[in-house]
Structure formats: C-alpha cells, structure tokens
Motif scaffolding. Structure first.
Motif, PDB file in Angstrom:
ATOM      1  N   LYS A  53      46.676  50.448  46.230  1.00  0.00           N
ATOM      2  CA  LYS A  53      47.461  50.399  44.984  1.00  0.00           C
ATOM      3  C   LYS A  53      48.159  49.033  44.835  1.00  0.00           C
ATOM      4  CE  LYS A  53      50.540  53.306  42.385  1.00  0.00           C
ATOM      5  NZ  LYS A  53      51.704  54.143  42.415  1.00  0.00           N
ATOM      6  N   THR A  54      48.603  48.509  45.953  1.00  0.00           N
ATOM      7  CA  THR A  54      49.297  47.210  45.911  1.00  0.00           C
ATOM      8  C   THR A  54      48.296  46.077  45.672  1.00  0.00           C
ATOM      9  OG1 THR A  54      50.966  48.093  47.387  1.00  0.00           O
ATOM     10  CG2 THR A  54      50.855  45.712  47.223  1.00  0.00           C
ATOM     11  N   LEU A  55      47.141  46.181  46.297  1.00  0.00           N
ATOM     12  CA  LEU A  55      46.119  45.134  46.095  1.00  0.00           C
ATOM     13  C   LEU A  55      45.692  45.086  44.623  1.00  0.00           C
ATOM     14  CD1 LEU A  55      43.931  45.547  49.306  1.00  0.00           C
ATOM     15  CD2 LEU A  55      45.782  43.910  48.883  1.00  0.00           C
ATOM     16  N   LYS A  56      45.668  46.261  43.993  1.00  0.00           N
ATOM     17  CA  LYS A  56      45.290  46.336  42.574  1.00  0.00           C
ATOM     18  C   LYS A  56      46.310  45.577  41.702  1.00  0.00           C
ATOM     19  CE  LYS A  56      42.631  48.606  39.476  1.00  0.00           C
ATOM     20  NZ  LYS A  56      41.241  48.221  39.340  1.00  0.00           N
ATOM     21  N   LYS A  57      47.583  45.648  42.113  1.00  0.00           N
ATOM     22  CA  LYS A  57      48.637  44.983  41.339  1.00  0.00           C
ATOM     23  C   LYS A  57      48.469  43.469  41.315  1.00  0.00           C
ATOM     24  CE  LYS A  57      52.351  48.201  42.310  1.00  0.00           C
ATOM     25  NZ  LYS A  57      53.628  48.426  42.948  1.00  0.00           N
ATOM     26  N   ILE A  58      47.871  42.950  42.392  1.00  0.00           N
ATOM     27  CA  ILE A  58      47.796  41.488  42.459  1.00  0.00           C
ATOM     28  C   ILE A  58      46.372  40.986  42.195  1.00  0.00           C
ATOM     29  CG2 ILE A  58      49.808  41.271  43.966  1.00  0.00           C
ATOM     30  CD1 ILE A  58      47.690  40.764  46.256  1.00  0.00           C
ATOM     31  N   GLU A  59      45.556  41.875  41.617  1.00  0.00           N
ATOM     32  CA  GLU A  59      44.198  41.461  41.225  1.00  0.00           C
ATOM     33  C   GLU A  59      44.350  40.531  40.017  1.00  0.00           C
ATOM     34  OE1 GLU A  59      41.488  44.947  41.052  1.00  0.00           O
ATOM     35  OE2 GLU A  59      40.661  43.910  39.305  1.00  0.00           O
ATOM     36  N   ILE A  60      43.902  39.300  40.167  1.00  0.00           N
ATOM     37  CA  ILE A  60      44.074  38.346  39.059  1.00  0.00           C
ATOM     38  C   ILE A  60      42.725  37.736  38.669  1.00  0.00           C
ATOM     39  CG2 ILE A  60      46.466  37.779  39.642  1.00  0.00           C
ATOM     40  CD1 ILE A  60      45.436  35.195  40.951  1.00  0.00           C
ATOM     41  N   SER A  61      42.669  37.205  37.447  1.00  0.00           N
ATOM     42  CA  SER A  61      41.417  36.586  37.002  1.00  0.00           C
ATOM     43  C   SER A  61      41.723  35.210  36.398  1.00  0.00           C
ATOM     44  CB  SER A  61      40.745  37.463  35.954  1.00  0.00           C
ATOM     45  OG  SER A  61      41.626  37.638  34.871  1.00  0.00           O
ATOM     46  N   ASP A  62      40.685  34.395  36.273  1.00  0.00           N
ATOM     47  CA  ASP A  62      40.891  33.039  35.775  1.00  0.00           C
ATOM     48  C   ASP A  62      41.435  33.000  34.353  1.00  0.00           C
ATOM     49  OD1 ASP A  62      40.286  31.722  38.058  1.00  0.00           O
ATOM     50  OD2 ASP A  62      38.158  31.444  37.590  1.00  0.00           O
ATOM     51  N   GLU A  63      41.052  34.040  33.553  1.00  0.00           N
ATOM     52  CA  GLU A  63      41.552  34.045  32.153  1.00  0.00           C
ATOM     53  C   GLU A  63      43.076  34.123  32.074  1.00  0.00           C
ATOM     54  OE1 GLU A  63      39.206  37.660  32.479  1.00  0.00           O
ATOM     55  OE2 GLU A  63      39.261  37.586  30.289  1.00  0.00           O
ATOM     56  N   GLU A  64      43.679  34.590  33.174  1.00  0.00           N
ATOM     57  CA  GLU A  64      45.136  34.775  33.141  1.00  0.00           C
ATOM     58  C   GLU A  64      45.889  33.510  33.544  1.00  0.00           C
ATOM     59  OE1 GLU A  64      46.507  38.549  34.970  1.00  0.00           O
ATOM     60  OE2 GLU A  64      44.438  38.632  35.648  1.00  0.00           O
ATOM     61  N   ARG A  65      45.196  32.517  34.036  1.00  0.00           N
ATOM     62  CA  ARG A  65      45.887  31.329  34.559  1.00  0.00           C
ATOM     63  C   ARG A  65      46.634  30.584  33.473  1.00  0.00           C
ATOM     64  NH1 ARG A  65      44.756  30.584  39.657  1.00  0.00           N
ATOM     65  NH2 ARG A  65      42.866  31.534  40.450  1.00  0.00           N
ATOM     66  N   PRO A  66      47.716  29.915  33.842  1.00  0.00           N
ATOM     67  CA  PRO A  66      48.392  29.924  35.120  1.00  0.00           C
ATOM     68  C   PRO A  66      49.099  31.256  35.374  1.00  0.00           C
ATOM     69  CG  PRO A  66      49.285  28.202  33.659  1.00  0.00           C
ATOM     70  CD  PRO A  66      48.353  29.014  32.861  1.00  0.00           C
ATOM     71  N   ILE A  67      48.994  31.700  36.614  1.00  0.00           N
ATOM     72  CA  ILE A  67      49.580  32.992  36.973  1.00  0.00           C
ATOM     73  C   ILE A  67      50.271  32.916  38.334  1.00  0.00           C
ATOM     74  CG2 ILE A  67      47.342  33.809  37.912  1.00  0.00           C
ATOM     75  CD1 ILE A  67      48.228  36.657  36.979  1.00  0.00           C
ATOM     76  N   LYS A  84      50.507  34.118  53.218  1.00  0.00           N
ATOM     77  CA  LYS A  84      49.231  33.559  53.736  1.00  0.00           C
ATOM     78  C   LYS A  84      48.050  34.325  53.160  1.00  0.00           C
ATOM     79  CE  LYS A  84      50.790  31.554  58.047  1.00  0.00           C
ATOM     80  NZ  LYS A  84      51.637  32.175  59.070  1.00  0.00           N
ATOM     81  N   LYS A  85      48.198  35.623  53.086  1.00  0.00           N
ATOM     82  CA  LYS A  85      47.127  36.464  52.575  1.00  0.00           C
ATOM     83  C   LYS A  85      46.863  36.178  51.085  1.00  0.00           C
ATOM     84  CE  LYS A  85      45.633  41.034  53.286  1.00  0.00           C
ATOM     85  NZ  LYS A  85      45.856  42.207  54.065  1.00  0.00           N
ATOM     86  N   ILE A  86      47.940  35.986  50.365  1.00  0.00           N
ATOM     87  CA  ILE A  86      47.832  35.742  48.923  1.00  0.00           C
ATOM     88  C   ILE A  86      47.117  34.423  48.628  1.00  0.00           C
ATOM     89  CG2 ILE A  86      49.272  35.106  46.924  1.00  0.00           C
ATOM     90  CD1 ILE A  86      51.138  37.347  47.714  1.00  0.00           C
ATOM     91  N   GLU A  87      47.234  33.481  49.529  1.00  0.00           N
ATOM     92  CA  GLU A  87      46.597  32.166  49.310  1.00  0.00           C
ATOM     93  C   GLU A  87      45.123  32.300  48.960  1.00  0.00           C
ATOM     94  OE1 GLU A  87      48.658  28.299  51.131  1.00  0.00           O
ATOM     95  OE2 GLU A  87      47.046  29.200  52.301  1.00  0.00           O
ATOM     96  N   ALA A  88      44.476  33.294  49.563  1.00  0.00           N
ATOM     97  CA  ALA A  88      43.041  33.470  49.337  1.00  0.00           C
ATOM     98  C   ALA A  88      42.740  33.802  47.872  1.00  0.00           C
ATOM     99  CB  ALA A  88      42.527  34.584  50.240  1.00  0.00           C
ATOM    100  N   LEU A  89      43.701  34.372  47.183  1.00  0.00           N
ATOM    101  CA  LEU A  89      43.490  34.739  45.768  1.00  0.00           C
ATOM    102  C   LEU A  89      43.725  33.551  44.833  1.00  0.00           C
ATOM    103  CD1 LEU A  89      45.451  38.130  45.807  1.00  0.00           C
ATOM    104  CD2 LEU A  89      43.003  37.801  46.026  1.00  0.00           C
ATOM    105  N   LYS A  90      44.265  32.492  45.390  1.00  0.00           N
ATOM    106  CA  LYS A  90      44.514  31.247  44.651  1.00  0.00           C
ATOM    107  C   LYS A  90      45.335  31.432  43.370  1.00  0.00           C
ATOM    108  CE  LYS A  90      40.453  28.682  46.260  1.00  0.00           C
ATOM    109  NZ  LYS A  90      39.647  29.553  47.020  1.00  0.00           N
ATOM    110  N   PRO A  91      46.464  32.106  43.448  1.00  0.00           N
ATOM    111  CA  PRO A  91      47.322  32.117  42.262  1.00  0.00           C
ATOM    112  C   PRO A  91      47.886  30.702  42.075  1.00  0.00           C
ATOM    113  CG  PRO A  91      48.536  32.988  44.116  1.00  0.00           C
ATOM    114  CD  PRO A  91      47.131  32.731  44.612  1.00  0.00           C
ATOM    115  N   ASP A  92      48.469  30.438  40.929  1.00  0.00           N
ATOM    116  CA  ASP A  92      49.030  29.098  40.708  1.00  0.00           C
ATOM    117  C   ASP A  92      50.369  28.926  41.413  1.00  0.00           C
ATOM    118  OD1 ASP A  92      47.123  27.816  38.570  1.00  0.00           O
ATOM    119  OD2 ASP A  92      47.332  29.942  38.109  1.00  0.00           O
ATOM    120  N   PHE A  93      51.024  30.039  41.697  1.00  0.00           N
ATOM    121  CA  PHE A  93      52.261  29.981  42.490  1.00  0.00           C
ATOM    122  C   PHE A  93      52.573  31.360  43.050  1.00  0.00           C
ATOM    123  CE2 PHE A  93      53.420  30.673  38.068  1.00  0.00           C
ATOM    124  CZ  PHE A  93      54.450  31.603  38.074  1.00  0.00           C
TER     125      PHE A  93
END
Ligand SMILES: Cc1cc2nc3c(=O)[nH]c(=O)nc-3n(C[C@H](O)[C@H](O)[C@H](O)COP(=O)(O)O)c2cc1C
Length: 320
Positions: A53-67, A84-93
């Motif tokens: 459920k938590t992983l679903k919350k942080i599912e992001i896509s390129d259309e949403e950038r910057p995010i 560190k784990k979040i880095e793999a998803l490459k959010p903008d911050f």
C-alpha cells in the motif's frame, strides 16, 4: 536558489494530502497548471519493509515531473534507508514531513512531533540529506503551539544542513486546521533565511496566491483549495501574468474533468477501489452547483463506472 534541477519561476505546488494526492489527482492538477506535485506522505518504516500500500503511494511517472516523494518517520536509520530506497525511483526531490499534526504521528515524535525537539529534527533531516544525492526539502508548521513558535530556528537549522526548500503551513500543531493560517510569519522567515520558501495554508483563490508571493514566498502550495477547485492553478497563473480572471469552468467542463479523473482512478486502482475511493472528490466537482442532492446520492451508490458516467452525462443534459 532552485530546488535541484527545477528552475521554475514562482512555482505553484500541489500539496501532499493523505488519500487525496494520489497519482490520478496529481495528474489532473498537473494538467490544470500545477507546476510541482508532491506525493502523500509515506512511512519510512513501511517503505523499508516494502508494504504494498505504501509503495503504491509513491508510484510516480514522468508525466508528473517535477515531483517530490514525501516521507515521515523519527528513526534516523529508517529515514536514511527509506531515502536510499527512494533514489531508485528518481523523484526530483525528497520531502520530509515535519508537520503532520495528528495525535497518532505527532505524539510519537514524527511529523510535527519533530518540532518539540529541534535537536531530533536536525538529526532526522540531516540523516536523509547525508544518505541521498537528491535534493531534500521539508514541510512543517510554525511550531508545536503558540507559546512555542520555532519556525525561524527551524529555517536556520535546515538551511545549514543542506535542505533546499522549506514549506511552511502557517499554523501550529496545536491548531490542527482551526483558526486562520498566519501568513505574517512568512515575511519573518523570508528575512531569516535565503532558503527557497514555499507558503502554505488557506490558499483558495488567485488573490491568495498573489498575496503569498507578496509576503516573500518563492513558491505557493495549495491543498484543500485544489480539492474543491483543481482549476485554481491555471486561474492563478493567468491572473499573475495578466491581472485578469479566467472565466470559471462551465458545468460541462467540470463533468468532463470529473469523468477523466474517474477513469484515471479506475486505471490506477482497479474497478472496485477506483470507484469507491473516488467518492471523496465529487463534493469538490459539484461544490456550489444547485440541485445536486440526488446526483450525489446516486454517485455514492453506483459501482459500475459506465453507469456513473451515464449518470453524470444525464445530469448535464437535464441541467443544460
Ligand atoms: C486530507 C488531508 C491530508 C493531508 N495529508 C498530508 C500529508 O500526507 N503530508 C503533508 O505534509 N501534509 C498533509 N496535509 C496538509 C496539507 O498538505 C496542507 O499543509 C494543509 O492542508 C494546509 O494547506 P491548505 O489550506 O492549502 O489545505 C493534509 C491535509 C489534508 C486536508
């Protein structure tokens, strides 16, 4: 100073809102002019344990950038591991929640609980800054209560440890959502720090956005105002650029957007939750529209997306 690679002048942010600012709503607000969006908060403990459920919350896509992805927690080790784990998803911050006021979180030393001990706040924020190459931002409140306003100290501390932006919901933890957000603090924070300052709290229309920029903010964040009027972003941008007002969306535009949003919700969550979790948004879409009582009753009980769409179109036809 920009946030990492984001170089948008006077950006408008969609606020993180638990069970509201999910991917479909972020995409809708993006479409309507939100410059930067932030996910609802995700527990660092749940993240490092891969809770679906938590992983679903942080599912992001390129259309949403910057995010930005927002996390909360009080353990330095867990916050650092989550970052560190979040880095793999490459959010903008990565944004750290230092403002959640609910008893469940704040009295456990998470969210606004960090405002009770700025030493703890510094350690937690610093552990995230040190463990990631992504820009780190924080979102907080003025202080625990009106006798303990600490926002100027918070600003200085986090600036020193390398935080890139500070969002301030101009209320104390004790206030929750009561009273009025006290924007006068924004001017004082502006003087105390050169951090990228994002004002938040009770911004609902274009004049509010303009006033917040006049208080010295670099960005403005909108939460509940976007829930009741997701057009607020394009309306505010147009107003800031031209000094003129965009016409309010027509009923057809509202219904078309509501249908598009509903479809995104079903795509994201599947037939059942896509429909049931969507019900919270109807109040916003039909706010101020007369004779919606029966429509709202129907929307709260229908389960089939096609029937919901037919019902919405029928309402438009009957009302036109
Ligand atoms: C339903 C709801 C959920 C929220 N969830 C979060 C959250 O996950 N993280 C966070 O930092 N703030 C959260 N907030 C606070 C908002 O981001 C924002 O700071 C607050 O609503 C004040 O801004 P507004 O007057 O524009 O709504 C939430 C607010 C609401 C109403």
């Amino acid at each position: 100073m920009p946030i990492g690679n984001i170089k948008i002048n006077k950006p408008l942010f969609l606020a993180p809102m638990h069970e509201v600012t999910d991917k479909p709503f972020r995409l809708i607000c993006k479409e309507l002019g939100a410059d930067i969006v932030v996910t609802e908060f995700a527990s660092c403990e749940a993240l490092i344990r891969d809770i679906p459920k938590t992983l679903k919350k942080i599912e992001i896509s390129d259309e949403e950038r910057p995010i930005g992805i927002q996390i909360f927690g009080k353990s330095q080790e867990s916050m650092s591991a989550a970052a560190k784990k979040i880095e793999a998803l490459k959010p903008d911050f990565i944004d750290i929640n230092c403002g959640c006021w609910t008893k469940h979180h704040a009295t456990r030393g998470e969210g606004a609980g960090l405002l009770k001990d700025l030493g703890d706040l510094e350690k937690v924020v610093s552990s995230v800054v040190k463990s990631t190459s992504l820009p780190v931002t924080i979102k907080t409140r003025l202080g625990w209560d009106d006798k303990n306003i600490v926002i100027l100290d918070v600003a200085k501390i986090v600036e020193t440890i390398g935080v890139k932006a500070l969002t301030v919901h101009c209320r104390t933890r004790q206030q929750g959502y009561k009273g009025k957000a006290d924007w006068s603090w924004l001017k004082k924070i502006r003087k105390a720090t050169s951090l990228f300052l994002i004002g938040n709290g009770d911004v609902v229309n274009v004049e509010d956005v303009e006033k917040m920029f006049e208080m010295g903010c670099d960005g403005v964040m909108i939460g509940r105002g976007a829930l009741s009027n997701p057009w607020v972003f394009e309306q505010a941008k147009y107003f800031l650029k031209t000094g003129k007002y965009l016409p309010a969306p027509s009923l057809k535009e509202k219904i078309d957007l509501c249908i598009r949003h509903l479809k995104l919700s079903v795509k994201f969550r599947g037939d059942y939750y896509g429909v049931t979790d969507f019900r919270k948004y109807y109040a916003g879409y039909f706010h101020g529209i007369p004779h919606v009582a029966q429509l709202r009753i129907d929307l709260m009980s229908l389960m089939d997306i096609n029937k919901i769409i037919d019902r919405l179109r029928l309402f438009l036809k009957e009302t036109a």
